[in-house]
Scaffold this motif. Sequence first.
Motif, short mmCIF file in Angstrom:
data_model
loop_
_atom_site.label_atom_id
_atom_site.label_comp_id
_atom_site.label_asym_id
_atom_site.label_seq_id
_atom_site.Cartn_x
_atom_site.Cartn_y
_atom_site.Cartn_z
N ASP A 1 0.86 -1.19 0.00
CA ASP A 1 0.00 0.00 0.00
C ASP A 1 0.89 1.24 0.00
O ASP A 1 1.49 1.59 1.01
CB ASP A 1 -0.91 -0.02 1.24
CG ASP A 1 -1.91 1.12 1.25
OD1 ASP A 1 -1.73 2.07 0.47
OD2 ASP A 1 -2.86 1.06 2.06
N HIS A 2 0.99 1.91 -1.15
CA HIS A 2 1.90 3.05 -1.30
C HIS A 2 1.38 4.32 -0.63
O HIS A 2 2.10 5.32 -0.56
CB HIS A 2 2.20 3.30 -2.78
CG HIS A 2 2.95 2.17 -3.41
ND1 HIS A 2 4.28 1.92 -3.16
CD2 HIS A 2 2.54 1.19 -4.27
CE1 HIS A 2 4.67 0.85 -3.83
NE2 HIS A 2 3.64 0.39 -4.51
N SER A 3 0.14 4.28 -0.12
CA SER A 3 -0.39 5.47 0.58
C SER A 3 0.10 5.55 2.03
O SER A 3 -0.04 6.56 2.69
CB SER A 3 -1.92 5.45 0.56
OG SER A 3 -2.41 4.37 1.35
N LEU A 4 0.69 4.45 2.50
CA LEU A 4 1.19 4.39 3.88
C LEU A 4 2.71 4.51 3.91
O LEU A 4 3.37 4.21 2.91
CB LEU A 4 0.78 3.05 4.52
CG LEU A 4 -0.72 2.81 4.74
CD1 LEU A 4 -0.97 1.37 5.13
CD2 LEU A 4 -1.27 3.75 5.79
N SER B 1 3.59 -0.49 5.05
CA SER B 1 3.03 -0.65 3.70
C SER B 1 2.45 -2.03 3.37
O SER B 1 1.77 -2.18 2.38
CB SER B 1 4.07 -0.26 2.65
OG SER B 1 5.20 -1.11 2.76
N ARG C 1 11.55 7.65 5.84
CA ARG C 1 10.25 7.92 5.21
C ARG C 1 10.39 8.81 3.98
O ARG C 1 9.54 8.77 3.09
CB ARG C 1 9.30 8.55 6.23
CG ARG C 1 8.84 7.54 7.26
CD ARG C 1 7.90 8.14 8.27
NE ARG C 1 7.38 7.09 9.15
CZ ARG C 1 6.75 7.34 10.29
NH1 ARG C 1 6.56 8.58 10.69
NH2 ARG C 1 6.30 6.34 11.02
#
Length: 198
Positions: free
Chosen positions: A4-7, A12, A85
């Motif tokens: 999950d690239h939104s996290l 992820s 990050r």
Amino acid sequence: MKIDHSLPLEYSTEENRLKILGFWIFLGAEIALFATLFATYFTLVDRTGNGPAGSEIFEVTPVLIETILLLTSSFTIGLGVNAMRLGNKKATMAFFIVTLILGAGFLGVEIYEFTHYVHVGAGLQVSAFTSSLLTLLGTHGAHVTLGLFWGIFILMQVKKRGLTPETANKSFIFSLYWHFLDVVWIFIFSFVYLKGMM
């Protein structure tokens, strides 16, 4: 493995999220361990027998140096996680290396402190007070030592594999562990040393 690239990278994948949850549960057990050691210390703090009391053996300078080193290392590991990050491998590794150097400095001062205690007659078997004190400090010191080796292994993996969901997860979990050791030290500084020096 679905990413999950939104996290953030360390969260992820579902496996990563479960590992972080598992580590929080592990920290709950660590809190119970240190709570037991603190309770033992507070129960036995006045049982000095023929040995010295805290006010006779505690020195403010080493304790302040240890505190500055450990709190600074908490800041640098936070910078390391932030760099991770942002996807900056070089900065992540640099901040982790600084964190480990500060941790090693803390351990060096703690070893000096232990030899000082033994030198002034505050060994492990002198009294209930010294026994509970050295057990509490020694357990925290052992955790810092473990953290140094753990951090070195993580650095080796990040250097070899780069910042992947797996290495980011390991690095983040290590940072949680390091922050936990700092929180424990704040309690030791406040309720063992400061209180004991009064």
